[in-house]
Motif scaffolding. Sequence first.
Motif, PDB file in Angstrom:
ATOM      1  N   LYS A  32     -32.403 -14.293 -40.011  1.00  0.00           N
ATOM      2  CA  LYS A  32     -31.465 -14.479 -38.891  1.00  0.00           C
ATOM      3  C   LYS A  32     -30.473 -15.584 -39.221  1.00  0.00           C
ATOM      4  O   LYS A  32     -29.273 -15.450 -38.972  1.00  0.00           O
ATOM      5  N   LEU A  33     -30.993 -16.687 -39.757  1.00  0.00           N
ATOM      6  CA  LEU A  33     -30.139 -17.815 -40.119  1.00  0.00           C
ATOM      7  C   LEU A  33     -29.146 -17.419 -41.210  1.00  0.00           C
ATOM      8  O   LEU A  33     -27.958 -17.723 -41.119  1.00  0.00           O
ATOM      9  N   ALA A  34     -29.629 -16.701 -42.212  1.00  0.00           N
ATOM     10  CA  ALA A  34     -28.760 -16.265 -43.313  1.00  0.00           C
ATOM     11  C   ALA A  34     -27.652 -15.346 -42.812  1.00  0.00           C
ATOM     12  O   ALA A  34     -26.539 -15.356 -43.333  1.00  0.00           O
ATOM     13  N   ASN A  35     -27.949 -14.546 -41.796  1.00  0.00           N
ATOM     14  CA  ASN A  35     -26.965 -13.616 -41.250  1.00  0.00           C
ATOM     15  C   ASN A  35     -26.114 -14.232 -40.139  1.00  0.00           C
ATOM     16  O   ASN A  35     -25.248 -13.561 -39.585  1.00  0.00           O
ATOM     17  N   SER A  36     -26.334 -15.505 -39.834  1.00  0.00           N
ATOM     18  CA  SER A  36     -25.654 -16.153 -38.714  1.00  0.00           C
ATOM     19  C   SER A  36     -24.216 -16.553 -39.019  1.00  0.00           C
ATOM     20  O   SER A  36     -23.450 -16.821 -38.105  1.00  0.00           O
ATOM     21  N   GLY A  37     -23.867 -16.634 -40.306  1.00  0.00           N
ATOM     22  CA  GLY A  37     -22.518 -17.055 -40.669  1.00  0.00           C
ATOM     23  C   GLY A  37     -22.349 -18.560 -40.749  1.00  0.00           C
ATOM     24  O   GLY A  37     -21.233 -19.047 -40.892  1.00  0.00           O
ATOM     25  N   LEU A  38     -23.438 -19.316 -40.658  1.00  0.00           N
ATOM     26  CA  LEU A  38     -23.340 -20.778 -40.704  1.00  0.00           C
ATOM     27  C   LEU A  38     -23.072 -21.307 -42.104  1.00  0.00           C
ATOM     28  O   LEU A  38     -22.599 -22.420 -42.272  1.00  0.00           O
ATOM     29  N   PHE A  39     -23.390 -20.512 -43.111  1.00  0.00           N
ATOM     30  CA  PHE A  39     -23.109 -20.877 -44.497  1.00  0.00           C
ATOM     31  C   PHE A  39     -22.816 -19.613 -45.285  1.00  0.00           C
ATOM     32  O   PHE A  39     -23.046 -18.509 -44.811  1.00  0.00           O
ATOM     33  N   LYS A  40     -22.284 -19.797 -46.489  1.00  0.00           N
ATOM     34  CA  LYS A  40     -21.838 -18.655 -47.288  1.00  0.00           C
ATOM     35  C   LYS A  40     -23.018 -17.904 -47.885  1.00  0.00           C
ATOM     36  O   LYS A  40     -23.936 -18.512 -48.439  1.00  0.00           O
ATOM     37  N   THR A  41     -22.973 -16.591 -47.769  1.00  0.00           N
ATOM     38  CA  THR A  41     -23.994 -15.743 -48.375  1.00  0.00           C
ATOM     39  C   THR A  41     -23.327 -14.702 -49.261  1.00  0.00           C
ATOM     40  O   THR A  41     -22.150 -14.382 -49.092  1.00  0.00           O
ATOM     41  N   ARG A  49     -28.229 -13.635 -51.150  1.00  0.00           N
ATOM     42  CA  ARG A  49     -28.293 -14.922 -51.827  1.00  0.00           C
ATOM     43  C   ARG A  49     -27.435 -15.888 -51.035  1.00  0.00           C
ATOM     44  O   ARG A  49     -26.337 -15.544 -50.596  1.00  0.00           O
ATOM     45  N   ILE A  50     -27.932 -17.104 -50.874  1.00  0.00           N
ATOM     46  CA  ILE A  50     -27.252 -18.120 -50.077  1.00  0.00           C
ATOM     47  C   ILE A  50     -26.673 -19.161 -51.019  1.00  0.00           C
ATOM     48  O   ILE A  50     -27.380 -19.673 -51.898  1.00  0.00           O
ATOM     49  N   SER A  51     -25.395 -19.471 -50.843  1.00  0.00           N
ATOM     50  CA  SER A  51     -24.744 -20.493 -51.666  1.00  0.00           C
ATOM     51  C   SER A  51     -25.480 -21.816 -51.495  1.00  0.00           C
ATOM     52  O   SER A  51     -25.640 -22.310 -50.387  1.00  0.00           O
ATOM     53  N   ARG A  52     -25.965 -22.362 -52.613  1.00  0.00           N
ATOM     54  CA  ARG A  52     -26.697 -23.632 -52.572  1.00  0.00           C
ATOM     55  C   ARG A  52     -25.837 -24.734 -51.971  1.00  0.00           C
ATOM     56  O   ARG A  52     -26.281 -25.471 -51.089  1.00  0.00           O
ATOM     57  N   LYS A  53     -24.597 -24.855 -52.424  1.00  0.00           N
ATOM     58  CA  LYS A  53     -23.717 -25.917 -51.935  1.00  0.00           C
ATOM     59  C   LYS A  53     -23.437 -25.735 -50.447  1.00  0.00           C
ATOM     60  O   LYS A  53     -23.517 -26.683 -49.670  1.00  0.00           O
TER      61      LYS A  53
END
Length: 64
Positions: A32-41, A49-53
């Motif tokens: 859910k968090l990964a799909n929330s748009g709060l950080f780049k995926t 995959r989630i951008s580490r930075k």
Amino acid sequence: MSTNEKGTPQSRTYTVNDIAAILGIGRASAYKLANSGLFKTIRIGNMIRISRKSFEDWLKMEDV
């Protein structure tokens, strides 16, 4: 690029399982968090995959 103890390049991305472990949450919550748009995926087929930075910048903002 930094390297880990095995001498391989450190990944520039996290998996959903990685962020679940880092945050101490379940996989469903991590998705859910990964799909929330709060950080780049990055989507590769059905993998996320989630951008580490991007994730680490978001995490720092949440600590404030």
